[in-house]
Design a protein around this motif. Structure first.
Motif, PDB file in Angstrom:
ATOM      1  N   SER A  78       0.856  -1.295  -0.118  1.00 15.42           N
ATOM      2  CA  SER A  78      -0.093   0.065  -0.093  1.00 15.42           C
ATOM      3  C   SER A  78       0.764   1.276  -0.002  1.00 15.42           C
ATOM      4  CB  SER A  78      -0.830   0.069   1.119  1.00 15.42           C
ATOM      5  OG  SER A  78      -0.061  -0.057   2.456  1.00 15.42           O
ATOM      6  N   GLY A  79       0.286   2.344  -0.502  1.00 11.12           N
ATOM      7  CA  GLY A  79       0.926   3.413  -0.525  1.00 11.12           C
ATOM      8  C   GLY A  79       0.865   4.271  -1.884  1.00 11.12           C
ATOM      9  N   PRO A  80       1.240   3.745  -3.125  1.00 12.82           N
ATOM     10  CA  PRO A  80       1.018   4.116  -4.308  1.00 12.82           C
ATOM     11  C   PRO A  80      -0.339   3.747  -4.612  1.00 12.82           C
ATOM     12  CG  PRO A  80       2.906   2.980  -4.319  1.00 12.82           C
ATOM     13  CD  PRO A  80       2.304   2.790  -3.263  1.00 12.82           C
ATOM     14  N   VAL A  81      -0.977   4.594  -5.673  1.00 12.03           N
ATOM     15  CA  VAL A  81      -2.516   4.296  -6.226  1.00 12.03           C
ATOM     16  C   VAL A  81      -2.204   3.293  -7.248  1.00 12.03           C
ATOM     17  CG1 VAL A  81      -4.485   5.180  -7.295  1.00 12.03           C
ATOM     18  CG2 VAL A  81      -3.435   6.619  -5.610  1.00 12.03           C
ATOM     19  N   LEU A  82      -3.125   1.994  -7.086  1.00  8.78           N
ATOM     20  CA  LEU A  82      -3.221   1.123  -7.895  1.00  8.78           C
ATOM     21  C   LEU A  82      -4.692   1.132  -8.716  1.00  8.78           C
ATOM     22  CD1 LEU A  82      -2.115  -1.617  -9.107  1.00  8.78           C
ATOM     23  CD2 LEU A  82      -3.171  -2.917  -7.486  1.00  8.78           C
TER      24      LEU A  82
END
Length: 214
Positions: A78-82
């Motif tokens: 998690s962290g970046p937008v997927l």
């Protein structure tokens, strides 16, 4: 609202957070406002995911546009937008909108090989939005930097398998080559390999990584 103006961000690069890789880029990272094309192969996706995580850790936004819907399990944190658009056309549009928005420092587009018209649109979006746009593709037109990566023969690290069914690969050493107009550089680095027992696709009827169906 808390992003830097696009004109200001164009003057710097987006570091990948991998020192061996950043050293071979003239600007110290993936260039903002430009396209980087990374040929599909071992190491590229893993290093770009590391760059996304490093970008978010530095307080900026990053996104991965997953056109083939293959990102899942332990390979994603998690962290970046997927984003998982429906089809290649929607994936191209998604990457273009995010890149032009000015709200993201780094966008990765995977699984699409744009035609010349699409490359022009993506190039303009990167220039206007000031984002670093990385494409995992064989298409290199309008790309400022072109990268390839491949494993080095006999450069695998092994560990004993806990299941007793043979040894598992723990890490692999790869060669990364970067090219631009009148310039070339290369580096070697080691990347870890993990074992993921989960299916890549939990949806019934969709093939998993072995090509089997439920």
């Amino acid at each position: 609202p808390d992003t830097l103006p696009a004109a200001q961000r164009r003057w710097s690069a987006v570091p990948t957070g991998v020192p061996e890789l950043d050293r071979i880029f003239p600007s110290g990272g993936l260039q903002r406002g430009r396209i980087t094309a990374w040929a599909p192969g071992i190491g590229g996706p893993a290093l770009l995911r590391a760059a996304l995580l490093h970008t978010v850790a530095n307080g900026e936004r990053a996104a991965w546009v997953d056109a083939p819907h293959i990102v899942a399990g332990a390979c994603w944190r998690s962290g970046p937008v997927l984003l998982r658009p429906r089809g290649e056309r929607e994936a191209l549009r998604t990457a273009e909108v995010l890149t032009r928005s000015g709200g993201f420092a780094l966008i990765v587009l995977d699984g699409v090989h744009p035609d010349p018209t699409a490359m022009v649109r993506l190039s303009r979006a990167a220039h206007e939005g000031g984002a670093a746009l990385a494409l995992i593709t064989h298409v290199t037109s309008l790309a400022t930097v072109r990268l390839t990566s491949r494993p080095l023969p006999a450069e695998y690290e092994w560990r004993r398998s806990t299941s007793g069914e043979g040894d598992d690969v723990r890490a692999v050493r790869i060669l990364v080559e970067a090219r631009a107009s009148g310039w070339r550089a290369r580096t070697e680095l080691s990347i870890p390999v993990w074992q993921d027992d989960f299916r890549l696709s939990p949806e019934p009827g969709r093939a998993d990584r072995r090509g089997e169906r439920d």
